[in-house]
Design a protein around this motif. Sequence first.
Motif, short mmCIF file in Angstrom:
data_model
loop_
_atom_site.label_atom_id
_atom_site.label_comp_id
_atom_site.label_asym_id
_atom_site.label_seq_id
_atom_site.Cartn_x
_atom_site.Cartn_y
_atom_site.Cartn_z
N ASP A 205 5.62 16.97 -12.79
CA ASP A 205 6.18 17.45 -13.64
C ASP A 205 7.42 18.61 -12.90
OD1 ASP A 205 3.18 17.12 -15.06
OD2 ASP A 205 2.76 19.17 -14.65
N VAL B 45 11.56 6.53 -19.87
CA VAL B 45 10.38 6.66 -19.45
C VAL B 45 9.38 6.22 -21.12
CG1 VAL B 45 9.24 9.71 -19.39
CG2 VAL B 45 11.14 8.68 -18.73
N VAL C 119 16.86 14.66 -24.23
CA VAL C 119 16.28 13.38 -24.55
C VAL C 119 17.24 13.31 -25.60
CG1 VAL C 119 13.81 13.18 -25.63
CG2 VAL C 119 13.52 14.32 -23.01
N ASP D 253 3.68 10.01 -24.16
CA ASP D 253 3.71 11.76 -24.63
C ASP D 253 4.69 12.80 -23.72
OD1 ASP D 253 4.02 13.01 -26.58
OD2 ASP D 253 1.67 13.92 -26.63
N ILE D 254 5.43 12.73 -23.84
CA ILE D 254 6.23 14.41 -23.24
C ILE D 254 6.15 14.86 -24.43
CG2 ILE D 254 7.68 12.58 -21.63
CD1 ILE D 254 10.05 13.58 -23.15
N PHE E 137 10.29 17.18 -15.36
CA PHE E 137 10.41 17.50 -17.18
C PHE E 137 10.94 18.62 -16.74
CE2 PHE E 137 7.66 13.92 -17.07
CZ PHE E 137 8.16 13.30 -17.67
N SER F 37 5.02 7.68 -18.58
CA SER F 37 5.43 9.73 -18.54
C SER F 37 4.47 10.20 -17.41
CB SER F 37 6.00 10.14 -19.53
OG SER F 37 4.98 9.92 -20.16
N ARG G 295 4.54 17.99 -24.44
CA ARG G 295 4.06 19.36 -23.58
C ARG G 295 5.16 19.72 -22.40
NH1 ARG G 295 1.95 19.69 -18.68
NH2 ARG G 295 1.84 16.90 -17.68
N HIS G 296 5.37 18.95 -22.13
CA HIS G 296 7.07 19.34 -21.13
C HIS G 296 8.22 19.45 -22.81
CE1 HIS G 296 5.79 17.73 -18.28
NE2 HIS G 296 5.01 16.58 -18.85
N PHE H 152 13.66 7.96 -23.46
CA PHE H 152 12.56 8.59 -23.35
C PHE H 152 11.82 7.79 -25.28
CE2 PHE H 152 14.90 11.14 -21.38
CZ PHE H 152 14.26 12.01 -20.31
#
Length: 128
Positions: free
Chosen positions: A52, A78, A96, A81-82, A55, A47, A84-85, A107
């Motif tokens: 950015d 992907v 997702v 860890d996503i 996302f 990721s 924060r997005h 994901f």
Amino acid sequence: MPDIVEQHGVPVLVCEADGVSIGTVQDALDHLIGAAFTGAEVVAVPSPRLDDRFFDLSTGLAGDILQKFANYRLRLVVIGDIGRHLAASSALPDLVREANRGQDIWFLPDLDALADRLGPDGAGRKTG
């Protein structure tokens, strides 16, 4: 150079975390899809490699890149860890969730989860 590894009979292009940032459709074509033409069916991208803007669904970048993968009949995963997005978007969690129900875009937290999805008991075996 990314490695192609076989996971349960499926060739997977595993991209390095420190490779070129994917910030445009052309980047995806040059550094992911082009590299997959050495025999991969699945492209696993950490990721952090994705800009950015990927996302932020309002930019259209994710849709454009996902369409290119579909056009070339490649699956995109992907990895990482996503969170924060997801926290910053109302639409991304829906994308997702829907993607992870399908077979072409996932994901996932790590490569072990990818191996599980591609395994005989996973939901990611393509038939036909």
